[in-house]
Design a protein around this motif. Structure first.
Motif, PDB file in Angstrom:
ATOM      1  N   ASP A 270     -19.068  -3.571  16.125  1.00  0.00           N
ATOM      2  CA  ASP A 270     -18.314  -3.520  15.166  1.00  0.00           C
ATOM      3  C   ASP A 270     -18.411  -4.553  13.984  1.00  0.00           C
ATOM      4  OD1 ASP A 270     -16.576  -1.423  14.050  1.00  0.00           O
ATOM      5  OD2 ASP A 270     -14.752  -2.657  14.671  1.00  0.00           O
TER       6      ASP A 270
ATOM      7  N   ALA B 269     -12.239  -2.331   4.913  1.00  0.00           N
ATOM      8  CA  ALA B 269     -11.626  -2.320   5.877  1.00  0.00           C
ATOM      9  C   ALA B 269     -12.037  -3.087   7.094  1.00  0.00           C
ATOM     10  CB  ALA B 269     -11.036  -0.713   6.437  1.00  0.00           C
ATOM     11  N   CYS B 270     -11.328  -3.566   7.806  1.00  0.00           N
ATOM     12  CA  CYS B 270     -11.800  -4.306   9.071  1.00  0.00           C
ATOM     13  C   CYS B 270     -10.762  -4.051  10.216  1.00  0.00           C
ATOM     14  CB  CYS B 270     -12.185  -5.602   8.872  1.00  0.00           C
ATOM     15  SG  CYS B 270     -10.851  -6.756   8.579  1.00  0.00           S
TER      16      CYS B 270
ATOM     17  N   THR C 238      -3.786   5.087  -1.517  1.00  0.00           N
ATOM     18  CA  THR C 238      -4.933   5.346  -0.502  1.00  0.00           C
ATOM     19  C   THR C 238      -5.354   6.755  -1.041  1.00  0.00           C
ATOM     20  OG1 THR C 238      -3.173   6.919   0.702  1.00  0.00           O
ATOM     21  CG2 THR C 238      -3.901   4.432   1.612  1.00  0.00           C
TER      22      THR C 238
ATOM     23  N   HIS D 227     -13.140  -0.724  15.831  1.00  0.00           N
ATOM     24  CA  HIS D 227     -12.727   0.327  14.995  1.00  0.00           C
ATOM     25  C   HIS D 227     -12.738   1.369  16.378  1.00  0.00           C
ATOM     26  CE1 HIS D 227     -14.062   4.166  13.159  1.00  0.00           C
ATOM     27  NE2 HIS D 227     -13.194   3.897  12.331  1.00  0.00           N
TER      28      HIS D 227
ATOM     29  N   ASP E  36     -11.936   8.892   7.781  1.00  0.00           N
ATOM     30  CA  ASP E  36     -12.017   9.763   9.372  1.00  0.00           C
ATOM     31  C   ASP E  36     -12.809  10.997   8.907  1.00  0.00           C
ATOM     32  OD1 ASP E  36     -10.714   7.551  10.635  1.00  0.00           O
ATOM     33  OD2 ASP E  36      -8.878   8.222   9.635  1.00  0.00           O
TER      34      ASP E  36
ATOM     35  N   GLY F 127      -6.790  10.441  -0.079  1.00  0.00           N
ATOM     36  CA  GLY F 127      -5.924  11.334   1.183  1.00  0.00           C
ATOM     37  C   GLY F 127      -7.152  11.792   2.167  1.00  0.00           C
ATOM     38  N   ALA F 128      -6.870  11.749   3.499  1.00  0.00           N
ATOM     39  CA  ALA F 128      -7.783  12.410   4.250  1.00  0.00           C
ATOM     40  C   ALA F 128      -8.388  13.553   3.907  1.00  0.00           C
ATOM     41  CB  ALA F 128      -7.022  12.645   5.714  1.00  0.00           C
TER      42      ALA F 128
ATOM     43  N   GLU G   5       0.870  -1.135  -0.149  1.00  0.00           N
ATOM     44  CA  GLU G   5       0.127   0.038  -0.189  1.00  0.00           C
ATOM     45  C   GLU G   5       0.924   1.326   0.105  1.00  0.00           C
ATOM     46  OE1 GLU G   5      -3.566  -0.017   2.510  1.00  0.00           O
ATOM     47  OE2 GLU G   5      -3.064   2.052   3.355  1.00  0.00           O
TER      48      GLU G   5
ATOM     49  N   TYR H 123       1.682  -2.183   4.765  1.00  0.00           N
ATOM     50  CA  TYR H 123       1.694  -0.600   4.640  1.00  0.00           C
ATOM     51  C   TYR H 123       3.149  -0.228   4.623  1.00  0.00           C
ATOM     52  CZ  TYR H 123      -2.987  -1.210   6.518  1.00  0.00           C
ATOM     53  OH  TYR H 123      -4.421  -1.724   6.730  1.00  0.00           O
TER      54      TYR H 123
ATOM     55  N   GLU I  28     -14.129   4.180  16.966  1.00  0.00           N
ATOM     56  CA  GLU I  28     -15.396   4.801  17.438  1.00  0.00           C
ATOM     57  C   GLU I  28     -16.364   3.746  17.882  1.00  0.00           C
ATOM     58  OE1 GLU I  28     -16.722   6.889  13.988  1.00  0.00           O
ATOM     59  OE2 GLU I  28     -14.570   7.652  13.549  1.00  0.00           O
ATOM     60  N   THR I  29     -16.086   2.501  17.900  1.00  0.00           N
ATOM     61  CA  THR I  29     -16.920   1.549  18.100  1.00  0.00           C
ATOM     62  C   THR I  29     -17.272   1.575  19.727  1.00  0.00           C
ATOM     63  OG1 THR I  29     -18.090  -0.520  17.277  1.00  0.00           O
ATOM     64  CG2 THR I  29     -15.849  -0.702  18.280  1.00  0.00           C
TER      65      THR I  29
ATOM     66  N   LEU J  17     -13.309   0.525  -0.846  1.00  0.00           N
ATOM     67  CA  LEU J  17     -14.319   1.581  -0.276  1.00  0.00           C
ATOM     68  C   LEU J  17     -14.425   1.816   1.286  1.00  0.00           C
ATOM     69  CD1 LEU J  17     -17.230   0.447  -2.405  1.00  0.00           C
ATOM     70  CD2 LEU J  17     -15.683   2.117  -3.235  1.00  0.00           C
TER      71      LEU J  17
ATOM     72  N   TYR K 185     -21.739   5.832   6.312  1.00  0.00           N
ATOM     73  CA  TYR K 185     -21.224   4.685   6.536  1.00  0.00           C
ATOM     74  C   TYR K 185     -20.462   4.124   5.082  1.00  0.00           C
ATOM     75  CZ  TYR K 185     -23.326   4.838  10.806  1.00  0.00           C
ATOM     76  OH  TYR K 185     -23.761   5.191  12.316  1.00  0.00           O
TER      77      TYR K 185
ATOM     78  N   THR L 202     -12.849   7.252  -0.410  1.00  0.00           N
ATOM     79  CA  THR L 202     -13.643   7.373   0.768  1.00  0.00           C
ATOM     80  C   THR L 202     -14.986   8.296   0.660  1.00  0.00           C
ATOM     81  OG1 THR L 202     -12.707   9.433   1.575  1.00  0.00           O
ATOM     82  CG2 THR L 202     -11.590   7.586   2.173  1.00  0.00           C
TER      83      THR L 202
HETATM   84  P1  FAD Z   1     -17.174   1.974   8.425  1.00  0.00           P
HETATM   85  O1  FAD Z   1     -17.229   0.610   7.952  1.00  0.00           O
HETATM   86  O2  FAD Z   1     -18.245   2.877   7.959  1.00  0.00           O
HETATM   87  O3  FAD Z   1     -17.267   2.134  10.097  1.00  0.00           O
HETATM   88  C1  FAD Z   1     -17.043   3.258  10.569  1.00  0.00           C
HETATM   89  C2  FAD Z   1     -17.443   3.220  12.038  1.00  0.00           C
HETATM   90  O4  FAD Z   1     -18.986   3.275  11.954  1.00  0.00           O
HETATM   91  C3  FAD Z   1     -17.287   2.130  12.751  1.00  0.00           C
HETATM   92  O5  FAD Z   1     -17.039   2.341  14.206  1.00  0.00           O
HETATM   93  C4  FAD Z   1     -18.390   1.036  12.426  1.00  0.00           C
HETATM   94  O6  FAD Z   1     -18.707  -0.052  13.704  1.00  0.00           O
HETATM   95  C5  FAD Z   1     -19.604   2.122  12.581  1.00  0.00           C
HETATM   96  N1  FAD Z   1     -20.603   1.782  12.043  1.00  0.00           N
HETATM   97  C6  FAD Z   1     -20.779   1.253  10.554  1.00  0.00           C
HETATM   98  N2  FAD Z   1     -21.867   0.965  10.008  1.00  0.00           N
HETATM   99  C7  FAD Z   1     -22.785   1.288  10.990  1.00  0.00           C
HETATM  100  C8  FAD Z   1     -24.280   1.523  11.307  1.00  0.00           C
HETATM  101  N3  FAD Z   1     -24.786   0.886  10.358  1.00  0.00           N
HETATM  102  N4  FAD Z   1     -24.684   2.000  12.466  1.00  0.00           N
HETATM  103  C9  FAD Z   1     -23.746   2.441  13.488  1.00  0.00           C
HETATM  104  N5  FAD Z   1     -22.811   2.242  13.363  1.00  0.00           N
HETATM  105  C10 FAD Z   1     -21.941   1.698  12.192  1.00  0.00           C
HETATM  106  N6  FAD Z   1      -8.757   6.230   5.462  1.00  0.00           N
HETATM  107  C11 FAD Z   1      -8.597   7.408   4.192  1.00  0.00           C
HETATM  108  O7  FAD Z   1      -8.772   8.502   4.635  1.00  0.00           O
HETATM  109  N7  FAD Z   1      -7.956   7.127   3.234  1.00  0.00           N
HETATM  110  C12 FAD Z   1      -7.655   5.629   2.765  1.00  0.00           C
HETATM  111  O8  FAD Z   1      -7.255   5.425   1.656  1.00  0.00           O
HETATM  112  C13 FAD Z   1      -7.757   4.661   3.675  1.00  0.00           C
HETATM  113  N8  FAD Z   1      -7.523   3.348   3.810  1.00  0.00           N
HETATM  114  C14 FAD Z   1      -7.797   2.482   4.579  1.00  0.00           C
HETATM  115  C15 FAD Z   1      -7.367   1.213   4.293  1.00  0.00           C
HETATM  116  C16 FAD Z   1      -7.598   0.191   5.391  1.00  0.00           C
HETATM  117  C17 FAD Z   1      -7.236  -1.188   4.837  1.00  0.00           C
HETATM  118  C18 FAD Z   1      -7.952   0.263   6.697  1.00  0.00           C
HETATM  119  C19 FAD Z   1      -7.953  -0.496   7.756  1.00  0.00           C
HETATM  120  C20 FAD Z   1      -8.280   2.032   6.927  1.00  0.00           C
HETATM  121  C21 FAD Z   1      -8.030   2.846   5.790  1.00  0.00           C
HETATM  122  N9  FAD Z   1      -8.428   3.993   6.109  1.00  0.00           N
HETATM  123  C22 FAD Z   1      -8.085   5.139   5.268  1.00  0.00           C
HETATM  124  C23 FAD Z   1      -8.930   4.465   7.420  1.00  0.00           C
HETATM  125  C24 FAD Z   1     -10.611   4.539   7.600  1.00  0.00           C
HETATM  126  O9  FAD Z   1     -10.894   5.438   6.466  1.00  0.00           O
HETATM  127  C25 FAD Z   1     -11.119   4.683   8.971  1.00  0.00           C
HETATM  128  O10 FAD Z   1     -10.766   3.951   9.698  1.00  0.00           O
HETATM  129  C26 FAD Z   1     -12.400   5.212   9.249  1.00  0.00           C
HETATM  130  O11 FAD Z   1     -12.489   5.785  10.333  1.00  0.00           O
HETATM  131  C27 FAD Z   1     -13.475   4.122   9.205  1.00  0.00           C
HETATM  132  O12 FAD Z   1     -13.718   3.743   7.729  1.00  0.00           O
HETATM  133  P2  FAD Z   1     -14.487   2.422   7.472  1.00  0.00           P
HETATM  134  O13 FAD Z   1     -14.543   2.347   6.034  1.00  0.00           O
HETATM  135  O14 FAD Z   1     -13.934   1.168   8.008  1.00  0.00           O
HETATM  136  O15 FAD Z   1     -15.834   2.797   8.106  1.00  0.00           O
END
Ligand code: FAD
Length: 290
Positions: free
Chosen positions: A161, A146-147, A48, A152, A109, A50-51, A17, A271, A154-155, A105, A126, A79
């Motif tokens: 989660d 992502a997992c 990736t 996570h 953050d 960008g934030a 990555e 990474y 925020e969870t 997808l 989400y 994102t």
């Molecule tokens: P989600 O899966 O939407 O989850 C986010 C939070 O919401 C979790 O706490 C989850 O439990 C909760 N949630 C989900 N669905 C629901 C629901 N229906 N009701 C209530 N709560 C819910 N960030 C970047 O900015 N750019 C990147 O390129 C990037 N690449 C990444 C690659 C990997 C492999 C990983 C692990 C992380 C990456 N991140 C990246 C960071 C990621 O964007 C953050 O961790 C972000 O805070 C969560 O994204 P997610 O897609 O996991 O969110």
């Protein structure tokens, strides 16, 4: 090539990555890194997003360039941050037109200064909603997500989660990549709980070789990953000797990877932080062993 087809425990793939650099010099340096890592025959590389959704063009341009010039399968991250669904559709169309077949997808953050994630009007809250959107539109991407083996940040609970992860996968994900972890016990326990919860897609472990201890402390504070006490103490002891930090980081990650491979992971995602030496040493050692 669809990445889901190269995630196979009997022939695990290594993937790398990168993040999109801000300057032309940074891009040139990243392309050298990609060249240096190419002989390790990665199953794919990823770039990736960008934030704050700040690198839309650079992410699309880089994956397109890497795929065209090196022939390595390149996956774009995407994102929800700051984008309406129309803007997201535009990015996906550009990726599709460029021949990109795989997209990771994410929700992203919350932007700097915000503690909770608020979607823009017409955007998504989400990652699950973004997955459903891509599946409903006329696209044929292989989709990753992502997992979080340690949950996570925020969870409220790991159980919640996992429930959310199941919903996200059921919306149409083909595989997931984990947040970085330094203790394999978190990964194995997570995979067991995910399988029990009915999540059956490949779960690719994400590994970050430590090359700079302060940087890792910053990352782990942000993402909640635990640094095992013994590793932390060893790092503390050598933190002022950059070469020793790298040696320790590479040794730790190599042992982690050997155990993961021995227990049948479908691939390992590194990474790289846009640098090749640590990843080259680890994958070189792993390939030498087989
Ligand atoms: P989600 O899966 O939407 O989850 C986010 C939070 O919401 C979790 O706490 C989850 O439990 C909760 N949630 C989900 N669905 C629901 C629901 N229906 N009701 C209530 N709560 C819910 N960030 C970047 O900015 N750019 C990147 O390129 C990037 N690449 C990444 C690659 C990997 C492999 C990983 C692990 C992380 C990456 N991140 C990246 C960071 C990621 O964007 C953050 O961790 C972000 O805070 C969560 O994204 P997610 O897609 O996991 O969110």
């Amino acid at each position: 090539m669809k990445i889901r087809n190269c995630l196979n425990p009997s022939k695990p793939s290594f993937s790398f990555e990168f993040f999109p650099p801000k300057t032309d010099a940074g891009v040139a340096s990243l392309l050298r890194t990609v060249e240096e890592l190419a002989p390790l025959e990665p199953g794919f590389v990823s770039v990736t997003y960008g934030a704050g959704g700040s690198t839309r063009d650079r992410t699309v341009d880089l994956v397109t360039h890497i795929k065209e010039k090196t022939g390595i399968e390149a996956m774009a991250h995407l994102t929800c941050v700051g984008h309406t669904r129309d803007e997201l559709r535009d990015v996906l169309r550009r990726l599709d037109a460029a021949g990109i077949e795989n997209v990771l997808l994410l929700r992203g953050d919350p932007p700097q200064g915000q503690t909770t994630f608020e979607p823009v009007p017409g955007g998504f809250r989400y990652a699950e909603e973004l997955v459903r959107f891509v599946r409903e539109e006329d696209f044929n991407f292989c989709l990753g997500g992502a997992c979080y083996p340690e949950g996570h940040v925020e969870t409220a609970s790991r159980e919640d989660d996992l429930k959310h992860l199941k919903a996200k996968v059921d919306a149409g994900m083909d595989f997931v990549v984990t947040q970085l972890f330094f203790d394999n016990a978190f990964y194995f326990d997570f995979v067991e709980r995910a399988r029990r919860a009915g999540i059956n897609v490949p779960i690719v472990p994400g590994i970050m070789p430590i090359t700079n201890y302060e940087q890792v402390q910053r990352f782990t504070r942000m993402c909640g990953a635990t640094v095992p006490m013994r590793l932390a103490l060893q790092m503390e002891r050598v933190k002022d000797q950059p070469d020793a930090v790298v040696q320790l980081g590479v040794a730790h990650a190599t042992v982690q990877c050997m155990e993961l491979l021995a227990r049948g992971v479908p691939g390992i995602h590194f990474y790289t932080l846009n640098k090749s030496p640590a990843t080259r040493m680890i994958v070189g050692a792993l390939k030498g062993r087989s």
